[in-house]
Design a protein around this motif. Structure first.
Motif, mmCIF file in Angstrom:
data_model
loop_
_atom_site.group_PDB
_atom_site.id
_atom_site.type_symbol
_atom_site.label_atom_id
_atom_site.label_comp_id
_atom_site.label_asym_id
_atom_site.label_seq_id
_atom_site.Cartn_x
_atom_site.Cartn_y
_atom_site.Cartn_z
ATOM 1 N N TYR A 32 0.855 -1.199 0.000
ATOM 2 C CA TYR A 32 0.000 0.000 0.000
ATOM 3 C C TYR A 32 0.883 1.238 0.000
ATOM 4 O O TYR A 32 2.093 1.155 0.194
ATOM 5 C CB TYR A 32 -0.991 -0.009 1.160
ATOM 6 N N TYR A 40 -7.072 7.188 6.398
ATOM 7 C CA TYR A 40 -7.029 5.811 5.896
ATOM 8 C C TYR A 40 -5.620 5.225 5.874
ATOM 9 O O TYR A 40 -5.421 4.052 6.195
ATOM 10 C CB TYR A 40 -7.647 5.750 4.498
ATOM 11 N N TRP A 41 -4.646 6.021 5.433
ATOM 12 C CA TRP A 41 -3.252 5.556 5.350
ATOM 13 C C TRP A 41 -2.396 6.581 6.085
ATOM 14 O O TRP A 41 -2.315 7.735 5.663
ATOM 15 C CB TRP A 41 -2.793 5.453 3.891
ATOM 16 N N ALA A 55 -7.845 2.236 6.764
ATOM 17 C CA ALA A 55 -7.883 1.284 5.650
ATOM 18 C C ALA A 55 -6.937 0.112 5.900
ATOM 19 O O ALA A 55 -7.238 -1.029 5.525
ATOM 20 C CB ALA A 55 -7.528 1.987 4.338
ATOM 21 N N LEU A 58 -8.664 -2.180 8.200
ATOM 22 C CA LEU A 58 -9.718 -2.922 7.502
ATOM 23 C C LEU A 58 -9.131 -4.074 6.690
ATOM 24 O O LEU A 58 -9.675 -5.186 6.686
ATOM 25 C CB LEU A 58 -10.496 -1.980 6.580
ATOM 26 N N ILE A 59 -8.028 -3.846 5.995
ATOM 27 C CA ILE A 59 -7.394 -4.911 5.209
ATOM 28 C C ILE A 59 -6.919 -6.037 6.128
ATOM 29 O O ILE A 59 -7.082 -7.216 5.812
ATOM 30 C CB ILE A 59 -6.228 -4.351 4.376
ATOM 31 N N PRO A 95 -4.555 -2.602 -2.654
ATOM 32 C CA PRO A 95 -5.722 -1.835 -3.079
ATOM 33 C C PRO A 95 -5.478 -1.260 -4.464
ATOM 34 O O PRO A 95 -4.390 -0.758 -4.754
ATOM 35 C CB PRO A 95 -5.829 -0.735 -2.015
ATOM 36 N N LEU A 122 -14.508 -1.628 -2.242
ATOM 37 C CA LEU A 122 -14.673 -0.531 -1.296
ATOM 38 C C LEU A 122 -15.224 0.659 -2.074
ATOM 39 O O LEU A 122 -14.699 1.016 -3.127
ATOM 40 C CB LEU A 122 -13.332 -0.175 -0.650
ATOM 41 N N ASN A 124 -15.969 4.561 -2.422
ATOM 42 C CA ASN A 124 -15.547 5.880 -1.955
ATOM 43 C C ASN A 124 -16.254 6.973 -2.747
ATOM 44 O O ASN A 124 -16.841 6.731 -3.802
ATOM 45 C CB ASN A 124 -14.035 6.067 -2.133
ATOM 46 N N VAL A 197 -14.717 7.757 2.334
ATOM 47 C CA VAL A 197 -15.917 6.922 2.342
ATOM 48 C C VAL A 197 -17.111 7.734 2.821
ATOM 49 O O VAL A 197 -18.215 7.605 2.308
ATOM 50 C CB VAL A 197 -15.697 5.684 3.237
ATOM 51 N N LEU A 255 -15.682 -0.415 8.057
ATOM 52 C CA LEU A 255 -14.794 0.737 8.112
ATOM 53 C C LEU A 255 -15.294 1.750 9.125
ATOM 54 O O LEU A 255 -14.511 2.397 9.819
ATOM 55 C CB LEU A 255 -14.656 1.383 6.733
#
Length: 265
Positions: A32, A40-41, A55, A58-59, A95, A122, A124, A197, A255
């Protein structure tokens, strides 16, 4: 060769700090972005911070829920290298946004007709941030308003092509959200594009600007993000791979749960 050598060094460094894999574990190398895109990141470079981002959480939940038997091995990469690394088999899962072309070496979920499954993804939306002092009406249609103006967008976004097809002018010179917002504050761009999201997910990122930056209520477009496998990895582990995609479909609200870790109300 440089790409493979760089990824190999990352994997060796990760392996050095990982405990011995439990019996029944199928290691999954998840690639990623190495950029800070809150919430998210999180973090910059090849290090995985704690917490790593919603994120990433979630993964991890998806990999564990799919029956791979152990937590993922994280490999952070420049955005432009992720698809190449996945196709080459340097990573197993990553992703991947909507694109006009997917190499045969990349496996995506398919529906009963053999087409890419639009549900096991996912979902968005892409929003625009503006200066509050510009006093744009809340009813502003961003696609219409920003034609003829320049929007800042972080480097490497898959949906940039779709925005250009809609007639929008993009500045992709900045690496992340903070740098793009700085351009906005200086008047170098008319707005900043960001994916989320839900609109509320960006609240914490915007709070530090103390009301100087706001988010327009109407999104620019809807986009999808798939968790894609390297095709060889998928063929070696089809049951778990299909289970991961199904897990995402059945837990599409997950999420919202993991986001609680990143809220500071």
């Amino acid at each position: 060769m440089k790409l493979r050598a760089g990824i190999l060094s990352m994997l060796l460094a990760a392996a050095a700090v990982l405990p011995a894999q439990a019996a029944g574990c199928i290691p999954v190398r998840v690639g990623y972005m190495d950029q800070n895109r809150p919430p998210y990141w999180l973090g910059e470079g090849d290090k995985v911070p704690d917490p790593p981002g919603a994120a990433v959480d979630l993964i991890r939940d998806a990999v564990l829920g799919a029956g791979f038997g152990c937590a993922p091995i994280w490999v952070r990469l420049p955005v432009a290298r992720i698809k190449v690394a996945l196709a080459n088999g340097d990573i197993d899962l990553a992703p991947l946004g909507e694109q006009s072309f997917y190499p045969a070496e990349i496996a995506l979920p398919k529906d009963k007709a053999g087409n890419i499954d639009l549900e096991r993804a996912l979902h968005n939306q892409v929003w625009v941030l503006v200066r509050t002092r510009d006093n744009l009406p809340l009813s502003t249609n961003p696609v219409q308003y920003f034609k003829g103006k320049t929007l800042g967008i972080a480097q490497g976004n898959a949906y940039a092509a779709r925005l250009r097809e809609a007639g929008l002018t993009l500045d992709e010179g900045a690496r992340d959200l903070d740098r793009n917002i700085e351009k906005l504050r200086l008047g170098r761009v008319a707005g900043v594009v960001v994916a989320a999201v839900a609109p509320a997910h960006l609240k914490q990122a915007l709070d530090k600007y103390k009301g100087e930056v706001m988010q327009l209520p109407q999104p620019l477009l809807n986009v999808r993000l798939w968790l894609a496998f390297n095709d060889n990895f998928y063929r070696a582990h089809p049951q778990q791979s299909e289970a991961l995609w199904t897990w995402l479909d059945k837990n599409r609200n997950r999420l919202g749960y993991v986001m609680q870790r990143y809220r500071k109300d």
